[in-house]
Scaffold this active site. Structure first.
Site, short mmCIF file in Angstrom:
data_model
loop_
_atom_site.label_atom_id
_atom_site.label_comp_id
_atom_site.label_asym_id
_atom_site.label_seq_id
_atom_site.Cartn_x
_atom_site.Cartn_y
_atom_site.Cartn_z
N GLU A 83 -4.96 -8.62 -0.51
CA GLU A 83 -5.79 -8.30 0.66
C GLU A 83 -7.23 -8.18 0.20
OE1 GLU A 83 -4.51 -5.24 3.40
OE2 GLU A 83 -2.40 -5.74 3.05
N GLU A 102 0.84 -1.21 0.00
CA GLU A 102 0.00 0.00 0.00
C GLU A 102 0.87 1.27 0.00
OE1 GLU A 102 -3.26 -0.14 2.84
OE2 GLU A 102 -4.15 -1.83 1.76
O1 AHR Z 1 -5.37 -5.95 6.75
C1 AHR Z 1 -5.31 -4.79 7.53
C2 AHR Z 1 -4.62 -3.66 6.81
O2 AHR Z 1 -5.39 -3.25 5.73
C3 AHR Z 1 -3.28 -3.94 6.21
O3 AHR Z 1 -2.24 -3.84 7.12
C4 AHR Z 1 -3.15 -2.87 5.18
O4 AHR Z 1 -2.34 -3.25 4.11
C5 AHR Z 1 -4.58 -2.60 4.77
O5 AHR Z 1 -4.87 -1.26 4.76
#
Ligand code: AHR
Length: 495
Positions: free
Chosen positions: A297, A174
């Site tokens: 994710e 991210e």
């Molecule tokens: O999964 C929780 C968080 O969500 C992670 O650390 C991040 O990459 C995303 O914003």
């Protein structure tokens, strides 16, 4: 409208990469500590510090790949703090997640052991946000160099003679947000630079994953593909299913209202549009689809359980989460030409988890059961499915009532997964097994369903939502007649 599904048993559409069933475990809340790692001296039965109950449950999922150490944590993580004698390891503050002390007891050696025990591929995310090129480069050398080198020697001093096999490596996380708040142009340049020093040593060949877009940030994908496609094997994408507003209130995990049910499934289905549009941009620069879209994710994100640390992202998991998981897998299957890996967030005690723990107790979530039921699709051959289905309506809005996907496993069995999105009405389906010549075939199946839309498992009632044998399918003349109960996930096997 009648629900008619044609399973074209003679039209194969590539392999469903088993890595679509991948996982993500971050140093966040009670995911790693308590959830996976309890330490060798714990009264909780463990294997070299990793709790046995969680290990056995996860092993049963055939987890293909596990992403670690973050997430946002990855861009603050300095791997050298997590090796050597545990009592000497540096303590740091986990500033992203609750401001708690991180004692670094779970580091590279412990993670690699976990992967060995799970028999899965490690996927390590390196630190671009606050780490150096040298640090990243040395981590790869530490893990994978076979022979005499400063890092390989150090690894050996720390008890590991052989290098590990490491295939998947992410260059930051991210980077548009917690990983450095960068513009895509800047990150593309940094990506090119950092990845240069992520070396392939000996036989170890690394699949390099560039930090990808947030949700519908198509410009990010455009710039990364334009500037750095040549240097990457995968490009990530993050999208969470949040029924409410991220900052003002995401919604409760156990909210029983149909409105919340509907909006959650609608938002889960949005993944289809995101993949389609990001893929289209990738196609422009990579028409041969060499580069994988890695959705590292995904999953539901609700308000934390009342009374728990807001920084720990602990949430319950209901039959609604099970439907979200099933729908995502069907979408990922549909895009198996581009989607090479996905990693649900997160494996234990955080967000849409597989298992929840409380002290020495552990329960399986409805999401766990979907992963377990769907594992038959891993590395199976996708069969073309043509579906004409009715709608599930709420407040004048419509969703497809039913979702279906099918594959042929290596043992020749055909596995068909079905989701009924409607929480109130059952769905009758006919599934034509077109092209099948075996008139003697038989069908069996399992179903995950519930009486209430917020049904979930607790430490007091651990088996409230769990799969049972499904008797609502009959097979005659290559046609399956199926009665799906409301809010259900079913996997049928034809053999
Ligand atoms: O999964 C929780 C968080 O969500 C992670 O650390 C991040 O990459 C995303 O914003």
């Amino acid at each position: 409208m009648e629900n008619k599904v044609i399973i074209n048993t003679d039209i194969e559409k590539g392999i469903i990469n088993k890595n679509i069933y991948g996982h993500f475990a971050e140093h966040l809340g009670r995911c790693i500590y308590e959830g996976i790692w309890v330490g060798e001296d714990s009264p909780i039965p463990n294997t070299k510090g990793i709790r046995n109950d969680v290990l056995a449950a996860l092993k049963n999922l055939n987890i293909p790949v596990l992403r670690w150490p973050g997430g946002c944590f990855a861009d603050e993580y300095h791997w050298k703090d997590g090796i050597g004698p545990r009592e000497d390891r540096k303590r740091m503050v986990n500033t992203h997640w609750g401001g708690v002390i991180e004692n670094n007891h779970f580091g590279t050696h412990e993670f690699m052991l976990l992967c060995e025990l799970l028999e899965c591929e490690p996927y390590i995310c390196g630190n671009v946000g606050s780490g150096t090129v040298q640090e990243m480069s040395e981590w790869v050398e530490y893990m994978t160099f076979d022979g005499e080198s400063p890092m390989a020697n150090w690894r050996q001093e720390n008890g590991r003679a052989e290098p590990w096999k490491l295939k998947y490596f992410g260059v930051g996380n991210e980077n548009w947000g917690c990983g450095g708040h960068m513009r895509p142009e800047y990150y593309a340049d940094l990506y090119r630079r950092y990845q240069t020093y992520v070396r392939n040593y000996g036989e170890n060949k690394i699949y390099k994953i560039a930090g990808g877009a947030n949700v519908d940030d198509y410009r990010w994908t455009e710039v990364l593909m334009r500037e750095a496609a040549h240097f990457m094997d995968g490009l990530s994408l993050h999208y969470y299913t949040i029924p409410g507003d991220f900052w003002k209130g995401k919604g409760a995990a156990t909210d029983p209202r149909e409105e919340q049910w509907f909006i959650t499934l609608k938002k889960a289905l949005h993944m289809e549009e995101l993949i389609t549009k990001h893929s289209k941009i990738m196609d422009k620069y990579d028409p041969d689809k060499r580069i994988g879209l890695v959705i590292d994710e995904w999953g539901t994100w609700f308000d934390v359980e009342p009374g728990t640390n807001p920084g720990f992202l602990y949430q319950q998991n209901t039959i609604r989460d099970a439907l979200v998981a099933g729908l995502h897998f069907h979408i990922f299957h549909r895009h198996n030409d581009r989607v090479q890996m996905t990693n649900i967030a997160q494996t234990v005690n955080v967000l849409q988890a597989m298992v929840l723990t409380e002290g020495e107790k552990m329960i399986l979530t409805p999401t766990y059961h979907v992963f377990e039921m769907f594992k038959v699709h891993q590395d199976a051959t996708k069969l073309q499915v043509d579906a004409t289905v009715g709608t599930y309506e709420f407040n004048g809005e419509q969703l497809p009532a039913v979702s279906a996907s099918a594959s042929r496993a290596k043992d020749g069995k055909i596995n068909i997964s079905l989701c009924n999105l409607n929480p109130k009405e059952g769905a009758a389906l006919t599934l034509q097994l077109r092209g099948m010549i075996d008139q003697e075939a038989a069908v069996s199946g399992r179903i995950l369903s519930a009486e209430e839309s917020n049904a979930h498992n607790t430490f007091e009632q651990p088996d409230r939502v769990k799969p049972v044998a499904f008797t609502g399918a009959t097979l005659e003349n290559n046609q399956l007649n199926v009665e799906l109960p409301p809010m259900s996930v079913v996997v049928l096997t034809v053999e």
